[in-house]
Design an enzyme around this catalytic site. Structure first.
Site, short mmCIF file in Angstrom:
data_model
loop_
_atom_site.label_atom_id
_atom_site.label_comp_id
_atom_site.label_asym_id
_atom_site.label_seq_id
_atom_site.Cartn_x
_atom_site.Cartn_y
_atom_site.Cartn_z
CB SER A 109 131.60 28.06 71.18
OG SER A 109 132.02 26.72 71.88
CG ASP A 157 135.00 22.86 66.09
OD1 ASP A 157 135.52 22.59 66.80
OD2 ASP A 157 134.10 23.97 66.00
CG HIS A 189 135.75 25.69 68.58
ND1 HIS A 189 134.64 25.21 68.42
CD2 HIS A 189 135.73 26.35 69.55
CE1 HIS A 189 133.84 25.52 69.34
NE2 HIS A 189 134.46 26.19 70.20
#
Length: 227
Positions: A109, A157, A189
């Site tokens: 991320s 995600d 995610h």
């Protein structure tokens, strides 16, 4: 909490893996992935780093603030955070005695954003960058010629759309960059087992483009010598 050394090999490290967490997380979150890397690369120093700032989300840490972030101001925030990121990488390389060529930057991320954007710096930091659920702050002009980029992204995600990976990979291919991209169905995610297995498969099985080119050039030189 500070950086976590997941594996310190008995001898001199032959490789260095540096893991960078997402916003609002801690180094502990990527330790399980680090342990898998340690298992696959027993001669590597594996470290999970802590972001330099307390997170604006009220828990964990961050590499840069996401409060009021937009597509327009994200690049400048990344640029402001980059010198400290580069220094942390170089400090660990110096401590381990490991070259950039033998260094892999792994990011999830926001950590992936930093790792990817580090390839836009003049300095050569890593032979490989592994971006999990990540993106560039802005599409690159050209990553360092000696860096291989691996993208792994969940198709489900909802935090960072997998389309960022697809677009970046297509752009990088058009630039002649060395890149792999895997989009995994039904994964959100997260860094789950499918993500870990895919990432390790790429790290173990992908021969960097620059190595193929070196072999090809050597073969051409041999042919010329024989003629």
């Amino acid at each position: 909490m500070t950086d976590i050394v997941v594996q310190q090999p008995a001898g001199t490290p032959q490789q260095l893996f540096m893991l960078h967490h997402g916003v609002g997380a801690t180094p502990e979150g990527l330790v399980p992935f680090g342990r898998r890397l340690a298992q696959e690369f027993p001669e590597a120093l594996v470290v999970s780093l802590q972001g330099p700032q307390a997170s604006d989300l009220g828990q964990g840490y961050q590499w840069f603030s996401v409060v009021g972030i937009t597509e327009e101001n994200r690049p400048e925030r990344v640029a402001a955070a980059m010198p400290a990121f580069v220094k942390a990488v170089q400090d660990w390389q110096a401590r381990a005695g490991v070259s950039p060529e033998a260094t892999a930057l792994v990011g999830f991320s926001q950590g992936a954003i930093m790792a990817l954007e580090s390839t836009q710096q003049d300095v050569f930091l890593a032979g490989r960058v592994l971006a999990l659920s990540g993106r560039f702050a802005q599409l690159p002009k050209a990553p360092h010629a000696h860096t291989t980029l691996h993208f792994v992204h969940g198709k489900a995600d909802k935090v960072m759309h997998y389309g960022y990976t697809v677009t970046a990979a297509e752009h990088l291919v058009s630039l002649g960059s060395d890149v792999t991209a895997d989009v995994i169905p039904f994964v959100g995610h997260e860094v789950n087992q499918d993500v870990v297995d895919t990432a390790v498969e790429r790290l173990l099985g992908h021969l960097p483009k620059r190595h193929w080119e070196a072999v090809h050039q050597a073969a051409e030189q041999d042919d010329t010598a024989e003629d």
